[in-house]
Design an enzyme around this catalytic site. Structure first.
Site: not given
Ligand code: GCU
Length: 435
Positions: A274, A415
């Protein structure tokens, strides 16, 4: 955290840097998730110099185009880091020979700057498999929640630095949490036992040690310490942001690893997820000592192409997280085609070293197809070195990986940095680091 909360965030800095006549408070249009509306664009050519001359050989790339692109990424996206930081020092806080049920040696090392005691430094948590005298290859990555969160071992001290409250929406900046709620909370993203069993070491550190992740965090982080004006600094449009600072920290961890005789510093892969995947890519692009670069779900400002209008955009990310980047990048909000670089060129800056990009199908915010296309379009640079990138025109099937010196995999799910991702990265590194 639901990133969509930032959809209407104004681009606060946009008007400060007058590269072009843009509105001073451009509003970020809502994120697009329709492939048909992702737009058409022409990517800048990594093999054409800014003056139009062609890049024909590996030597042209290494001596001319690579330095030019690095400078452009510094000037327009991540900012220039300072050239000097004084004397780096290492303090070994602990060496424990029977960590992880006797399977690993654990070290804790503090990295700090002699001339800047106001910066508390970086505490590295290092796990190394027991290999006798054989030096071990290592993964190097920053964690989100403190070293104690990356492990389940109860005697790794709790970080006392600022923490981001991931439970709150929007996230709060808050003092450290009580021990019990955070220990091991990020273990599934680091899995030291798995890495050790596969023969790899792990060096991880808390990103907040380098700079706490909020707008004024630089005042107590490395950027404030190294700026001649300290907390009174007014950042210029092309000076480093948080990602630059965290990437700097990764290189300092590598400085330590180079000094540790148990580590094979020729085989250190930088990895991140990320915002820390963006950071790993930037660190690996700049610092050629990282012999492999792994960017997981790195999205906008990471591997994803900025010219594709899908998921997070320059307007959204620079509105929500202006402190991550050089101020100038926000001036490209809603006019990405004016930016002299795009992110396939960031991936290409790793060449000829292996680089792997990982996406997750449900991570639409990070634009998985944009991450693939970036990895794909970096291939032309690898070809100069006689290396192969992604040969397929299409993303692989879910659960599959493709590629050679450039790798790409697409995972099912959301994610995250998962055990499946690690399986892909371990396979990728084992292939490129035989023996
Ligand atoms: C937000 C941000 C992303 C970033 C992510 C993270 O969602 O919009 O760009 O990757 O936070 O780092 O957790």
């Amino acid at each position: 955290m639901d990133p969509r909360q930032y959809l209407a965030a104004p681009v606060l800095l946009a008007g400060l840097f007058s590269l072009a006549p843009i509105p001073s408070r451009a509003v970020a249009p809502p994120a697009n998730f329709e492939e048909a509306l992702a737009g058409t664009y022409t990517l800048p050519d990594p093999l054409t110099m800014q003056d139009g001359s062609p890049v024909k050989t590996a030597a042209d790339w290494t001596t001319k185009r690579r330095p030019e692109l690095l400078e452009l990424f510094e000037e327009h996206v991540y900012g220039h880091p300072p050239a000097l930081w004084g004397t780096l020092q290492f303090e070994v806080l602990e060496v424990l020979e029977n960590a992880l049920d006797g399977k690993a040696t654990r070290k804790r090392v503090r990295i700090f700057l002699k001339e800047h005691p106001e910066w508390t430094g970086i505490e590295v948590l290092l796990y190394l498999p027991k290999t006798g005298n054989k030096k071990v290859p290592c993964f190097v990555g920053l964690n989100f929640n403190g070293n104690h969160a990356a492990t389940v071992e109860a005697d790794v001290p709790i970080s006392t630095n600022w923490m981001r409250d991931t439970q709150a929406n929007p996230p709060r900046n808050k003092p450290p949490q009580s021990p019990d709620t955070t220990r091991g909370s990020e273990h599934s993203r680091w899995l030291p036992e798995k890495l050790i069993a596969a023969g790899f070491g792990l060096a991880t550190a808390y990103y907040g040690d380098i700079e706490p992740d909020y707008a004024g965090g630089w005042k107590v982080g490395i950027r404030g310490a190294l700026s001649p004006q300290g907390v009174a600094t007014e950042w210029k449009a092309n000076e480093w942001g948080g990602i630059g600072a965290w990437a700097w920290g990764l290189s300092r961890i590598l400085d330590y690893l180079e000094s540790d005789p148990a580590v094979d510093a020729q085989k250190c892969a930088v990895i991140g997820h990320s915002r820390l995947g963006k950071t790993a890519l930037w660190a690996g692009a700049r610092d050629e000592r990282f012999s492999i670069v792994l960017a997981n779900d790195s999205g906008e400002g990471g591997a994803a192409l900025m010219r594709r209008n899908y998921g997070e955009t320059v307007a959204i990310i620079t509105g929500a997280f202006p402190h991550w980047f050089a101020g100038r990048w926000s001036s490209y909000a809603n006019r990405e085609t004016e930016c002299p670089v795009d992110q396939h060129e960031l991936v290409a800056l790793v060449a000829p070293r292996p680089v792997a990009v990982g996406s997750a199908v449900e991570d639409r915010w990070a634009d998985p197809l944009g991450e693939f296309l970036s990895a794909k379009n970096a291939g032309a640079v690898y070809q100069l070195f006689g290396k192969k990138g992604l040969e397929s025109e299409l993303q692989p099937a879910v659960g599959e990986s493709i590629g050679n010196s450039i790798g790409y995999h697409l995972r099912a799910g959301k994610h995250d940095l998962t055990e499946e991702d690690w399986g892909q990265y371990i396979k990728f590194c084992a292939r490129h680091w035989p023996g």
